[in-house]
Design an enzyme around this catalytic site. Structure first.
Site, PDB file in Angstrom:
ATOM      1  N   CYS A  83       4.158   2.945   6.153  1.00 29.17           N
ATOM      2  CA  CYS A  83       3.261   4.078   6.435  1.00 29.17           C
ATOM      3  C   CYS A  83       3.342   4.501   7.894  1.00 29.17           C
ATOM      4  O   CYS A  83       2.747   5.506   8.278  1.00 29.17           O
ATOM      5  CB  CYS A  83       1.828   3.733   6.068  1.00 29.17           C
ATOM      6  SG  CYS A  83       1.712   2.851   4.518  1.00 29.17           S
ATOM      7  N   SER A 207      -7.711   6.161   1.218  1.00 30.82           N
ATOM      8  CA  SER A 207      -7.035   7.443   1.375  1.00 30.82           C
ATOM      9  C   SER A 207      -6.330   7.769   0.059  1.00 30.82           C
ATOM     10  O   SER A 207      -6.019   6.871  -0.725  1.00 30.82           O
ATOM     11  CB  SER A 207      -6.050   7.381   2.537  1.00 30.82           C
ATOM     12  OG  SER A 207      -5.165   6.296   2.356  1.00 30.82           O
ATOM     13  N   HIS A 333      -2.655  11.488   2.712  1.00 28.24           N
ATOM     14  CA  HIS A 333      -1.801  10.451   3.287  1.00 28.24           C
ATOM     15  C   HIS A 333      -0.445  10.389   2.578  1.00 28.24           C
ATOM     16  O   HIS A 333      -0.177   9.451   1.832  1.00 28.24           O
ATOM     17  CB  HIS A 333      -2.540   9.112   3.209  1.00 28.24           C
ATOM     18  CG  HIS A 333      -1.821   7.950   3.841  1.00 28.24           C
ATOM     19  ND1 HIS A 333      -0.916   8.081   4.870  1.00 28.24           N
ATOM     20  CD2 HIS A 333      -1.891   6.619   3.581  1.00 28.24           C
ATOM     21  CE1 HIS A 333      -0.445   6.883   5.209  1.00 28.24           C
ATOM     22  NE2 HIS A 333      -1.018   5.990   4.441  1.00 28.24           N
TER      23      HIS A 333
END
Ligand SMILES: [Zn+2]
Lengths: 387, 129
Positions: A83, A207, A333
């Protein structure tokens, strides 16, 4: 090393976008950023993408997106750090311009996550953890962050309400961001009453799954100053660090040591300290993550992140506004794009172009992006230069 | 999960084999080739104790497909009596009875049903001591 500026920014639409492919999303963001920059050419492309392979059966993402952005021939490099892929790509781009190897560098991030079922996406994301020793045992990402949340609550008395306040605050900010995926008011009670995912975390602590891309164009300050009128968004510092992959192997489960190290390096390079930062975008993949992140960045003392949030310091009108964009929580996200989108938000705030969510004081901004449970983290500090 | 992937982890999953740095005596699970603390590269093989305590935990409600039948299940980080920590499922206890600090013991259990190649995946889980 040459000083570097961000001269163009762009975002694709973000959401569950069945009509858009990986390549289209990237090109939409990249073309906007290039147009915004006024750059005469692009010398090199970097793309943050966590898992084209698992999400879209597509590796070799660098060449693909260069081709569809009309940049055939440039060196095209895909950067992966789960991420944190986007944030790490940004740092690599900054170093590439600073070194003199390239003048105009396009740094993008993209993730096309809804080509898989929810379970497929959960699996793909779980590969950012230690697969053989965490995911194998039945750990999901929310579960690992839940372990951090419980430890934080046990050690510091952080409350369930304080976690929920992070989500409520970020949704309030997202309401003011036309690009946010989930523009909706969420109350502390809504968060706590939402379906349990991994206790103490509920659905609204997490998220979402998002398709989206973000891009920026970098240039050396000397060339940027000739191209752009008005103030420049200058890169003051970048820092990155890695930690033990598996949460169990960290000395203190409540600390994001990679984020602490990355921040120390970025602060040192920028010649700044936490008190010099006017606002920040932090990696709130889960509510507890924002609490741990603001501690790691030195905005409050270790263990005080919950209280700091409850006191309103991190709100849009607080002393240290955090996630003015709505954060990962409300803005969305798309994992590989997130770190680049954080830079986009910093630049918009620094330019005074953040619309309804514009801060009155936005001269120095910080972005913190992390991979996995902070097995890696990258911190970037940008400042507004000139009038 | 292909058999070779499950097979090569057997020393750790079935026998809890760890590595102890010969220089600084720190114990690593799974074993490593280089000690991140002192830089040592010589390790002794060692079997982990099975007794420990629960450091932090969660109850997983939204589980991956291969664990869906077990949900909600307890998952935590256990600190063994020699300070080594591992991530494990906690079973034979109601999720609401989980408590940080509670004494636990590792047992050999089935982890997931059947992988893609038809192999049953075994390993360790924690139970109340
Ligand atoms: Zn050692």
């Amino acid at each position: 090393m040459r000083p570097v500026a961000v001269i163009g920014v762009g975002l694709s639409p973000w959401g569950e976008l069945w009509r858009s492919s990986l390549r289209d999303l990237f090109a939409q963001a990249a073309l906007k950023a290039i147009k915004d920059s006024g750059a005469p050419r692009i010398d090199s492309l970097l793309v943050g993408c966590m898992s084209g392979g698992l999400f879209n059966s597509q590796e070799h993402v660098g060449a693909l997106v260069a081709d569809y952005t009309g940049l055939k021939g440039v060196p095209a490099t895909r950067v992966e750090s789960a991420c944190a892929s986007g944030g790490v790509a940004f740092r690599q781009g900054v170093l590439e311009v600073a070194s003199g190897a390239s003048d105009f560098v396009l740094v993008g991030g993209v993730e096309k996550m809804t080509d898989l079922s929810g379970d497929g996406a959960t699996f793909a994301l779980s590969t950012a953890a230690d697969f053989d020793y965490e995911a194998y045992q039945g750990a999901t990402f929310p579960a690992l962050y839940a372990l951090m949340a419980r430890a934080h609550m046990d050690k510091y008395g952080t409350t369930r309400e304080q976690l929920a306040m992070v989500a409520a605050k970020n949704h309030d900010n997202g309401l003011l961001n036309p690009n946010a995926q989930f523009k909706m008011k969420v109350s502390v009670q809504d968060v706590m009453n939402s379906v349990k995912v991994a206790e103490p975390l509920c659905l609204l602590d997490c998220s979402p799954i998002t398709d989206g891309a973000a891009a920026v164009v970098l240039a050396p300050v000397e060339l940027a100053a000739k191209l752009k009128k008005g103030p420049l968004a200058k890169v003051l510092g970048v820092g990155q660090a890695a930690d033990a992959m598996a949460l169990a192997q960290r000395e203190d489960i409540t600390r994001l040591e990679a984020a602490e190290l990355a921040a120390q390096r970025a602060y040192k390079m920028a010649g700044k300290s936490p008190k010099d930062i006017d606002f920040a975008e932090v990696h709130d993949c889960f509510t507890i993550a924002e609490i741990c992140a603001i501690e790691a960045l030195g905005f409050c003392k270790p263990g005080q992140g919950g209280k700091f949030t409850e006191q309103g310091h991190t709100a849009l009108k607080g002393s240290k506004p955090i996630n003015t964009s709505g954060g990962l929580k409300s803005k969305g996200h798309p994992v590989g794009a997130t770190g680049v989108a954080q830079i986009v938000e910093l630049v918009e705030q620094l330019r005074g172009a953040a619309g309804e969510r514009q801060l009155s004081k936005a001269r120095v901004g910080l972005a913190q992006n992390m991979g996995g449970t902070c097995g890696s983290s990258v911190v970037s500090i940008l400042g507004r230069e000139g009038k | 999960m292909q058999p070779q992937r499950v097979w090569r982890e057997i020393p750790q999953r079935y026998r809890l084999e760890a590595g102890q740095c010969r220089k600084c005596k720190k114990i690593f699970f799974p074993p490593r080739l280089k000690c991140p603390d002192c830089g040592g590269e010589a390790f002794a093989k060692l079997r982990l104790p099975t007794d420990g305590k629960l450091l932090t935990y969660t109850v997983v409600h939204t589980a991956p497909e291969r664990f869906a039948k077990l949900a909600p299940y307890g998952l935590g980080i256990v600190e063994l009596s020699n300070k080594v920590r591992l991530t494990v499922q906690i079973v034979d206890v109601e999720p609401e009875e989980l408590k940080s600090g509670m004494p636990l013991r590792l047992e050999f259990r089935k982890i997931h049903d059947v992988g893609h190649a038809g192999v049953i995946c075994y390993g360790y889980k924690a139970v109340p001591a």
